[in-house]
Motif scaffolding. Structure first.
Motif, PDB file in Angstrom:
ATOM      1  N   THR A 232       0.855  -1.190   0.000  1.00  8.65           N
ATOM      2  CA  THR A 232       0.000   0.000   0.000  1.00  8.65           C
ATOM      3  C   THR A 232       0.891   1.239   0.000  1.00  8.65           C
ATOM      4  OG1 THR A 232      -0.119   0.059   2.432  1.00  8.65           O
ATOM      5  CG2 THR A 232      -1.863  -1.134   1.275  1.00  8.65           C
ATOM      6  N   GLN A 233       0.383   2.311  -0.599  1.00  5.34           N
ATOM      7  CA  GLN A 233       1.074   3.599  -0.575  1.00  5.34           C
ATOM      8  C   GLN A 233       0.118   4.645  -0.024  1.00  5.34           C
ATOM      9  OE1 GLN A 233       2.422   5.183  -4.351  1.00  5.34           O
ATOM     10  NE2 GLN A 233       3.800   6.652  -3.371  1.00  5.34           N
ATOM     11  N   ASP A 234       0.545   5.320   1.039  1.00  2.00           N
ATOM     12  CA  ASP A 234      -0.272   6.332   1.709  1.00  2.00           C
ATOM     13  C   ASP A 234       0.286   7.710   1.378  1.00  2.00           C
ATOM     14  OD1 ASP A 234      -1.754   7.944   3.343  1.00  2.00           O
ATOM     15  OD2 ASP A 234      -1.227   6.941   5.221  1.00  2.00           O
ATOM     16  N   GLY A 235      -0.439   8.454   0.549  1.00  4.64           N
ATOM     17  CA  GLY A 235       0.021   9.773   0.146  1.00  4.64           C
ATOM     18  C   GLY A 235      -0.063  10.820   1.236  1.00  4.64           C
ATOM     19  N   LEU A 236      -0.755  10.500   2.352  1.00  4.31           N
ATOM     20  CA  LEU A 236      -0.885  11.466   3.445  1.00  4.31           C
ATOM     21  C   LEU A 236       0.085  11.195   4.585  1.00  4.31           C
ATOM     22  CD1 LEU A 236      -4.776  11.801   3.642  1.00  4.31           C
ATOM     23  CD2 LEU A 236      -3.136  13.223   2.380  1.00  4.31           C
ATOM     24  N   ALA A 237       0.993  10.243   4.411  1.00  4.02           N
ATOM     25  CA  ALA A 237       1.912   9.905   5.494  1.00  4.02           C
ATOM     26  C   ALA A 237       3.026  10.944   5.695  1.00  4.02           C
ATOM     27  CB  ALA A 237       2.512   8.515   5.256  1.00  4.02           C
ATOM     28  N   PRO A 238       3.743  11.361   4.646  1.00  4.90           N
ATOM     29  CA  PRO A 238       4.825  12.333   4.867  1.00  4.90           C
ATOM     30  C   PRO A 238       4.291  13.702   5.268  1.00  4.90           C
ATOM     31  CG  PRO A 238       5.036  11.224   2.732  1.00  4.90           C
ATOM     32  CD  PRO A 238       3.665  10.928   3.242  1.00  4.90           C
ATOM     33  N   VAL A 239       5.115  14.464   5.979  1.00  8.74           N
ATOM     34  CA  VAL A 239       4.733  15.823   6.388  1.00  8.74           C
ATOM     35  C   VAL A 239       5.844  16.798   6.040  1.00  8.74           C
ATOM     36  CG1 VAL A 239       3.267  14.982   8.264  1.00  8.74           C
ATOM     37  CG2 VAL A 239       5.664  15.579   8.732  1.00  8.74           C
ATOM     38  N   ALA A 240       5.455  18.073   5.866  1.00  9.02           N
ATOM     39  CA  ALA A 240       6.403  19.158   5.635  1.00  9.02           C
ATOM     40  C   ALA A 240       6.220  20.175   6.762  1.00  9.02           C
ATOM     41  CB  ALA A 240       6.171  19.800   4.275  1.00  9.02           C
TER      42      ALA A 240
END
Length: 376
Positions: A232-240
């Motif tokens: 699975t790939q979660d596009g909301l996981a990384p943060v800036a």
């Protein structure tokens, strides 16, 4: 003691004891039916031992009378594939569950435990550490547990607190305090086994260094060694993160510059871009060193965007999967092939039926491969 030898070529060793673990008593060995060990790079490790018990002539339970399964007794579970021992867990018993049954031979004793970090979490304390950087505080705390014979590995932290500005204070257990120090520096803390009865305590950035483990292969005909594997790939996981801090020399407010994650080395060629923006709202009240550490911590502790989950039969795979080490994936296509960080492994051993499986969770920061997988 040894199990699974005839059918799988795998031996399972069990050591137990109040202070120094020793080979488990014969009655304990004969009664063991199931072993479950959970290793989690981002959480706590645990184990469950299931015993089949029966009453002896004195109407007492011989297993519990042996004393090896007492609460807070130490337990070491070791798997041997060939000549090299792999410590699955070194921990302590925290819970016993006695399940009687009217049918002879069906009564069970279930013993549950957690890793050695439990012993650092038993007493709340109040303490001050003036003019001590965070890594030195951790060293002092670990020195208070000589019975565990821990080999500390602490990576220096960037800030040394000035007493008239800030004094580090503890108002929780040693484990909770160390975790708080780790989080504000973007570090991790864990205790891991080097070998039987030899453990290291690590305080520093999450590292993915080390030789890759044999590859997990799928869709490779006779070369396949996984029972299942999905991604699975979660596009909301990384943060800036963004924020400002007060520079005391020039008396100006400066923006916190973008800083990289401390998770090294990177494992993907196409990291998932950060769609979520987070504000470091209290950074302005921190020293420049702590403000920068808060930014690094936000990036480094955000969940990885790509996760792989699956299962292997250990006899077929031929190895014990280790958490906190890289492992390769082959046969999943260019998007998901390559190296991953082993985040979690659940070892499930059915002694009666000679079956040993490993459920695993793999993570990395994006798709695409930087390096090829090591063949199995």
């Amino acid at each position: 003691m040894g199990f699974l030898v005839d059918r799988l070529g795998i031996r399972l060793l069990l050591l137990m004891g109040a202070t120094i673990p020793v080979p488990a008593p014969a009655e304990v060995v004969r009664a063991l039916t199931e072993v479950r060990v959970v290793r989690h790079a981002g959480g706590r490790d645990g184990f469950t031992l299931t015993f089949s018990i029966g009453k002896d002539k004195s109407l007492d339970y011989a297993l519990t009378a042996a004393g090896a399964t007492g609460v807070l007794n130490r337990v070491v579970i070791v798997a041997l594939l060939g000549a090299v021992p792999d410590v699955l867990i070194d921990g302590v018993i925290t819970l016993q569950q006695h399940i009687p049954d009217q049918e002879p031979g069906r009564s069970r004793l279930v013993v549950t435990g957690t890793d050695l970090m439990t012993l650092l979490d038993l007493e709340e304390k109040n303490a001050e550490f003036p003019a001590m950087p965070d890594f030195a505080i951790v060293q002092r705390i670990l020195a208070g547990y000589p019975a565990l014979a821990l080999a500390p590995v602490t990576v220096p932290t960037s800030e040394i607190p000035i007493p008239f500005e800030r004094i580090p204070r503890q108002a929780e257990t040693d484990l909770a305090f160390i975790h708080r120090l780790a989080h504000r520096n973007g570090y991790v803390f864990y205790i891991d086994s080097l070998s039987v009865l030899a453990n290291t305590a690590y305080f520093g950035p999450e590292t993915r260094l080390g030789l890759p483990q044999p590859a997990l292969s799928m869709d490779s005909g006779m070369g396949s060694n996984v029972a299942s594997l999905s991604f699975t790939q979660d596009g909301l996981a990384p943060v800036a993160p963004s924020g400002t801090f007060f520079e005391p020399i020039t008396k100006t407010v400066l923006p916190i510059p973008p800083l990289p994650s401390l998770r090294i080395p990177p494992l993907s060629s196409s990291p998932t871009p950060a769609a979520r923006k987070v504000l470091l709202r209290d950074a302005g009240n921190k020293s420049p060193g702590l403000a920068l550490s808060a930014s690094v911590s936000a990036v480094s502790t955000a969940p990885p965007s790509v996760t792989g989950t699956g299962q292997v039969d250990t006899a077929h795979y031929g190895s014990v999967l280790h958490i906190r080490r890289p492992v390769g994936v082959r046969g999943a296509g260019r998007t998901y092939d390559g190296l991953y960080y082993v985040q979690r492994v659940t070892h499930q051993i059915d002694v009666r039926h000679s079956k040993y499986t490993q459920d695993f969770t793999l993570t990395r920061e994006g798709t695409g491969s930087l390096l090829p997988a090591v063949p199995p």
